[in-house]
Write a protein that holds these residues in place. Structure first.
Motif, PDB file in Angstrom:
ATOM      1  N   GLY A 287      -8.293   7.915   6.009  1.00  0.00           N
ATOM      2  CA  GLY A 287      -9.270   7.323   5.193  1.00  0.00           C
ATOM      3  C   GLY A 287      -9.748   5.922   6.324  1.00  0.00           C
ATOM      4  N   ARG A 288      -9.035   5.589   7.207  1.00  0.00           N
ATOM      5  CA  ARG A 288      -9.204   4.265   8.040  1.00  0.00           C
ATOM      6  C   ARG A 288      -9.666   3.187   6.847  1.00  0.00           C
ATOM      7  NH1 ARG A 288      -6.852   5.249  12.615  1.00  0.00           N
ATOM      8  NH2 ARG A 288      -7.779   7.047  13.657  1.00  0.00           N
ATOM      9  N   ASP A 289      -9.016   3.078   5.853  1.00  0.00           N
ATOM     10  CA  ASP A 289      -9.263   2.027   4.900  1.00  0.00           C
ATOM     11  C   ASP A 289      -8.168   1.370   4.613  1.00  0.00           C
ATOM     12  OD1 ASP A 289     -10.550   0.569   3.190  1.00  0.00           O
ATOM     13  OD2 ASP A 289     -11.464   2.177   1.717  1.00  0.00           O
ATOM     14  N   GLU A 290      -8.426   0.063   4.448  1.00  0.00           N
ATOM     15  CA  GLU A 290      -7.223  -0.963   3.870  1.00  0.00           C
ATOM     16  C   GLU A 290      -6.501  -0.484   2.598  1.00  0.00           C
ATOM     17  OE1 GLU A 290      -4.405  -4.273   4.374  1.00  0.00           O
ATOM     18  OE2 GLU A 290      -5.445  -3.317   6.036  1.00  0.00           O
ATOM     19  N   ARG A 291      -7.586  -0.325   1.692  1.00  0.00           N
ATOM     20  CA  ARG A 291      -7.201  -0.084   0.310  1.00  0.00           C
ATOM     21  C   ARG A 291      -6.602   1.084   0.302  1.00  0.00           C
ATOM     22  NH1 ARG A 291     -13.146  -0.174  -1.734  1.00  0.00           N
ATOM     23  NH2 ARG A 291     -13.492   0.823   0.207  1.00  0.00           N
ATOM     24  N   GLU A 292      -6.927   2.248   1.171  1.00  0.00           N
ATOM     25  CA  GLU A 292      -5.795   3.449   1.165  1.00  0.00           C
ATOM     26  C   GLU A 292      -4.422   3.158   1.561  1.00  0.00           C
ATOM     27  OE1 GLU A 292      -4.943   7.422   0.797  1.00  0.00           O
ATOM     28  OE2 GLU A 292      -6.905   6.462   0.226  1.00  0.00           O
ATOM     29  N   LEU A 293      -4.254   2.204   2.246  1.00  0.00           N
ATOM     30  CA  LEU A 293      -2.912   1.794   2.843  1.00  0.00           C
ATOM     31  C   LEU A 293      -2.239   1.003   1.505  1.00  0.00           C
ATOM     32  CD1 LEU A 293      -0.636   1.609   4.835  1.00  0.00           C
ATOM     33  CD2 LEU A 293      -1.725  -0.384   5.599  1.00  0.00           C
ATOM     34  N   VAL A 294      -3.033   0.251   0.823  1.00  0.00           N
ATOM     35  CA  VAL A 294      -2.366  -0.441  -0.182  1.00  0.00           C
ATOM     36  C   VAL A 294      -1.913   0.349  -1.489  1.00  0.00           C
ATOM     37  CG1 VAL A 294      -2.706  -2.291  -2.001  1.00  0.00           C
ATOM     38  CG2 VAL A 294      -3.663  -2.691   0.500  1.00  0.00           C
ATOM     39  N   ARG A 295      -2.976   1.641  -1.837  1.00  0.00           N
ATOM     40  CA  ARG A 295      -2.636   2.359  -2.806  1.00  0.00           C
ATOM     41  C   ARG A 295      -1.430   3.365  -2.501  1.00  0.00           C
ATOM     42  NH1 ARG A 295      -2.902   7.424  -3.329  1.00  0.00           N
ATOM     43  NH2 ARG A 295      -3.830   7.913  -1.480  1.00  0.00           N
ATOM     44  N   LEU A 296      -1.367   3.686  -1.293  1.00  0.00           N
ATOM     45  CA  LEU A 296      -0.094   4.522  -0.685  1.00  0.00           C
ATOM     46  C   LEU A 296       1.178   3.694  -1.026  1.00  0.00           C
ATOM     47  CD1 LEU A 296       0.673   7.493  -0.145  1.00  0.00           C
ATOM     48  CD2 LEU A 296       0.280   6.806   2.552  1.00  0.00           C
ATOM     49  N   VAL A 297       1.020   2.431  -0.665  1.00  0.00           N
ATOM     50  CA  VAL A 297       2.341   1.692  -0.513  1.00  0.00           C
ATOM     51  C   VAL A 297       2.623   1.535  -2.019  1.00  0.00           C
ATOM     52  CG1 VAL A 297       3.296  -0.674  -0.222  1.00  0.00           C
ATOM     53  CG2 VAL A 297       2.112   0.693   1.831  1.00  0.00           C
ATOM     54  N   HIS A 298       1.582   1.421  -2.802  1.00  0.00           N
ATOM     55  CA  HIS A 298       1.850   1.128  -4.154  1.00  0.00           C
ATOM     56  C   HIS A 298       2.632   2.324  -4.751  1.00  0.00           C
ATOM     57  CE1 HIS A 298       1.380  -0.573  -8.018  1.00  0.00           C
ATOM     58  NE2 HIS A 298       0.677   0.448  -8.695  1.00  0.00           N
ATOM     59  N   GLU A 299       2.078   3.472  -4.664  1.00  0.00           N
ATOM     60  CA  GLU A 299       2.339   4.816  -5.227  1.00  0.00           C
ATOM     61  C   GLU A 299       3.773   4.855  -4.811  1.00  0.00           C
ATOM     62  OE1 GLU A 299      -0.193   7.966  -4.339  1.00  0.00           O
ATOM     63  OE2 GLU A 299      -1.765   7.266  -5.468  1.00  0.00           O
ATOM     64  N   VAL A 300       4.195   4.845  -3.471  1.00  0.00           N
ATOM     65  CA  VAL A 300       5.472   4.960  -2.942  1.00  0.00           C
ATOM     66  C   VAL A 300       6.527   4.142  -3.686  1.00  0.00           C
ATOM     67  CG1 VAL A 300       6.977   4.627  -0.937  1.00  0.00           C
ATOM     68  CG2 VAL A 300       4.848   5.905  -0.849  1.00  0.00           C
ATOM     69  N   LEU A 301       6.182   2.777  -3.771  1.00  0.00           N
ATOM     70  CA  LEU A 301       7.147   1.974  -4.340  1.00  0.00           C
ATOM     71  C   LEU A 301       7.321   2.218  -5.841  1.00  0.00           C
ATOM     72  CD1 LEU A 301       6.091  -1.324  -2.582  1.00  0.00           C
ATOM     73  CD2 LEU A 301       8.445  -0.259  -2.542  1.00  0.00           C
ATOM     74  N   VAL A 302       6.232   2.580  -6.487  1.00  0.00           N
ATOM     75  CA  VAL A 302       6.444   2.908  -8.144  1.00  0.00           C
ATOM     76  C   VAL A 302       7.281   4.268  -8.216  1.00  0.00           C
ATOM     77  CG1 VAL A 302       4.941   3.754  -9.931  1.00  0.00           C
ATOM     78  CG2 VAL A 302       4.320   1.755  -8.766  1.00  0.00           C
ATOM     79  N   GLU A 303       7.074   5.279  -7.163  1.00  0.00           N
ATOM     80  CA  GLU A 303       7.889   6.428  -7.474  1.00  0.00           C
ATOM     81  C   GLU A 303       9.520   6.071  -7.105  1.00  0.00           C
ATOM     82  OE1 GLU A 303       6.644   9.433  -4.635  1.00  0.00           O
ATOM     83  OE2 GLU A 303       4.670   9.571  -5.694  1.00  0.00           O
ATOM     84  N   GLU A 304       9.773   5.173  -6.253  1.00  0.00           N
ATOM     85  CA  GLU A 304      11.129   4.654  -6.166  1.00  0.00           C
ATOM     86  C   GLU A 304      11.560   3.991  -7.352  1.00  0.00           C
ATOM     87  OE1 GLU A 304      13.091   5.820  -3.673  1.00  0.00           O
ATOM     88  OE2 GLU A 304      11.753   6.997  -2.639  1.00  0.00           O
ATOM     89  N   VAL A 305      10.985   2.992  -7.577  1.00  0.00           N
ATOM     90  CA  VAL A 305      11.500   2.111  -8.890  1.00  0.00           C
ATOM     91  C   VAL A 305      11.504   2.947 -10.168  1.00  0.00           C
ATOM     92  CG1 VAL A 305      10.809   0.415 -10.229  1.00  0.00           C
ATOM     93  CG2 VAL A 305      10.499  -0.068  -7.840  1.00  0.00           C
ATOM     94  N   SER A 306      10.889   3.898 -10.343  1.00  0.00           N
ATOM     95  CA  SER A 306      10.772   4.679 -11.525  1.00  0.00           C
ATOM     96  C   SER A 306      12.087   5.597 -11.458  1.00  0.00           C
ATOM     97  CB  SER A 306       9.760   5.481 -11.618  1.00  0.00           C
ATOM     98  OG  SER A 306       9.504   6.504 -10.487  1.00  0.00           O
ATOM     99  N   ALA A 307      12.394   6.012 -10.269  1.00  0.00           N
ATOM    100  CA  ALA A 307      13.711   6.876  -9.961  1.00  0.00           C
ATOM    101  C   ALA A 307      14.866   6.126 -10.158  1.00  0.00           C
ATOM    102  CB  ALA A 307      13.611   7.565  -8.520  1.00  0.00           C
ATOM    103  N   LEU A 308      14.931   4.807  -9.821  1.00  0.00           N
ATOM    104  CA  LEU A 308      16.019   3.879 -10.020  1.00  0.00           C
ATOM    105  C   LEU A 308      16.181   3.661 -11.406  1.00  0.00           C
ATOM    106  CD1 LEU A 308      15.647   1.202  -7.262  1.00  0.00           C
ATOM    107  CD2 LEU A 308      17.545   2.819  -7.598  1.00  0.00           C
ATOM    108  N   LEU A 309      15.044   3.295 -12.187  1.00  0.00           N
ATOM    109  CA  LEU A 309      15.461   3.142 -13.589  1.00  0.00           C
ATOM    110  C   LEU A 309      15.279   4.237 -14.306  1.00  0.00           C
ATOM    111  CD1 LEU A 309      12.564   0.289 -13.760  1.00  0.00           C
ATOM    112  CD2 LEU A 309      15.085  -0.050 -13.559  1.00  0.00           C
ATOM    113  N   GLY A 310      15.185   5.637 -13.853  1.00  0.00           N
ATOM    114  CA  GLY A 310      15.241   6.831 -14.562  1.00  0.00           C
ATOM    115  C   GLY A 310      14.165   6.770 -15.654  1.00  0.00           C
ATOM    116  N   MET A 311      13.003   6.396 -15.176  1.00  0.00           N
ATOM    117  CA  MET A 311      11.830   6.410 -16.209  1.00  0.00           C
ATOM    118  C   MET A 311      10.674   6.999 -15.382  1.00  0.00           C
ATOM    119  SD  MET A 311      11.987   2.579 -17.233  1.00  0.00           S
ATOM    120  CE  MET A 311      10.483   2.715 -18.161  1.00  0.00           C
ATOM    121  N   PRO A 312       9.605   7.775 -15.907  1.00  0.00           N
ATOM    122  CA  PRO A 312       8.466   8.404 -15.547  1.00  0.00           C
ATOM    123  C   PRO A 312       7.532   7.141 -14.758  1.00  0.00           C
ATOM    124  CG  PRO A 312       8.270   8.341 -17.748  1.00  0.00           C
ATOM    125  CD  PRO A 312       9.379   7.950 -17.472  1.00  0.00           C
ATOM    126  N   PRO A 313       6.934   7.674 -13.393  1.00  0.00           N
ATOM    127  CA  PRO A 313       6.021   6.669 -12.972  1.00  0.00           C
ATOM    128  C   PRO A 313       5.105   5.758 -13.788  1.00  0.00           C
ATOM    129  CG  PRO A 313       6.450   8.720 -11.393  1.00  0.00           C
ATOM    130  CD  PRO A 313       6.971   8.895 -13.037  1.00  0.00           C
TER     131      PRO A 313
END
Length: 131
Positions: free
Chosen positions: A100-126
């Protein structure tokens, strides 16, 4: 005939940097990515600081080669010396977000990746981590 070498053709010496080091323009892509991950981690773990007190977050350029997989991982959680470490892989994330060549797309993807990893650590749904 020996000619004295000058620093530049007008003899004024070398020019200074275009921007001082503390100005954001002088940050490299990897430094900007590190800052982005740091900001997102702080935002995501704020409500969960007690439960995530021993977790480390890191950025690596690329994942280490492993068995052939259909997809390159964007992040992983490893245990190093008994301490969980969430690692975000910069190059695959930037590559996936660059479509997408958009900074917002990078921020969104980093956010999603981190939410998935944290949810797996806590054993909770994202959805419970970040509604």
């Amino acid at each position: 005939m020996s000619r004295a070498k000058r620093r530049d053709r007008h003899g004024r010496g070398l020019r200074g940097p275009l921007a001082p080091p503390e100005v954001p323009i002088s940050l490299t892509r990897s430094e900007k990515f590190d800052d982005l991950v740091r900001e997102e981690v702080q935002r995501i773990i704020a409500p969960w600081t007690e439960r995530l007190a021993g977790v480390e977050f890191a950025v690596e350029d690329v994942p280490s080669p492993g068995p052939e997989e259909a997809r390159v991982p964007l992040s992983t959680t490893r245990t190093v010396n008994g301490v969980p470490r969430v690692v975000v892989f910069r190059r695959p994330v930037e590559s996936r977000a660059s479509s997408g060549r958009d900074e917002r797309e990078l921020v969104r993807l980093v956010h999603e990746v981190l939410v998935e990893e944290v949810s797996a650590l806590l054993g909770m749904p994202p959805e419970d981590i970040e509604p």
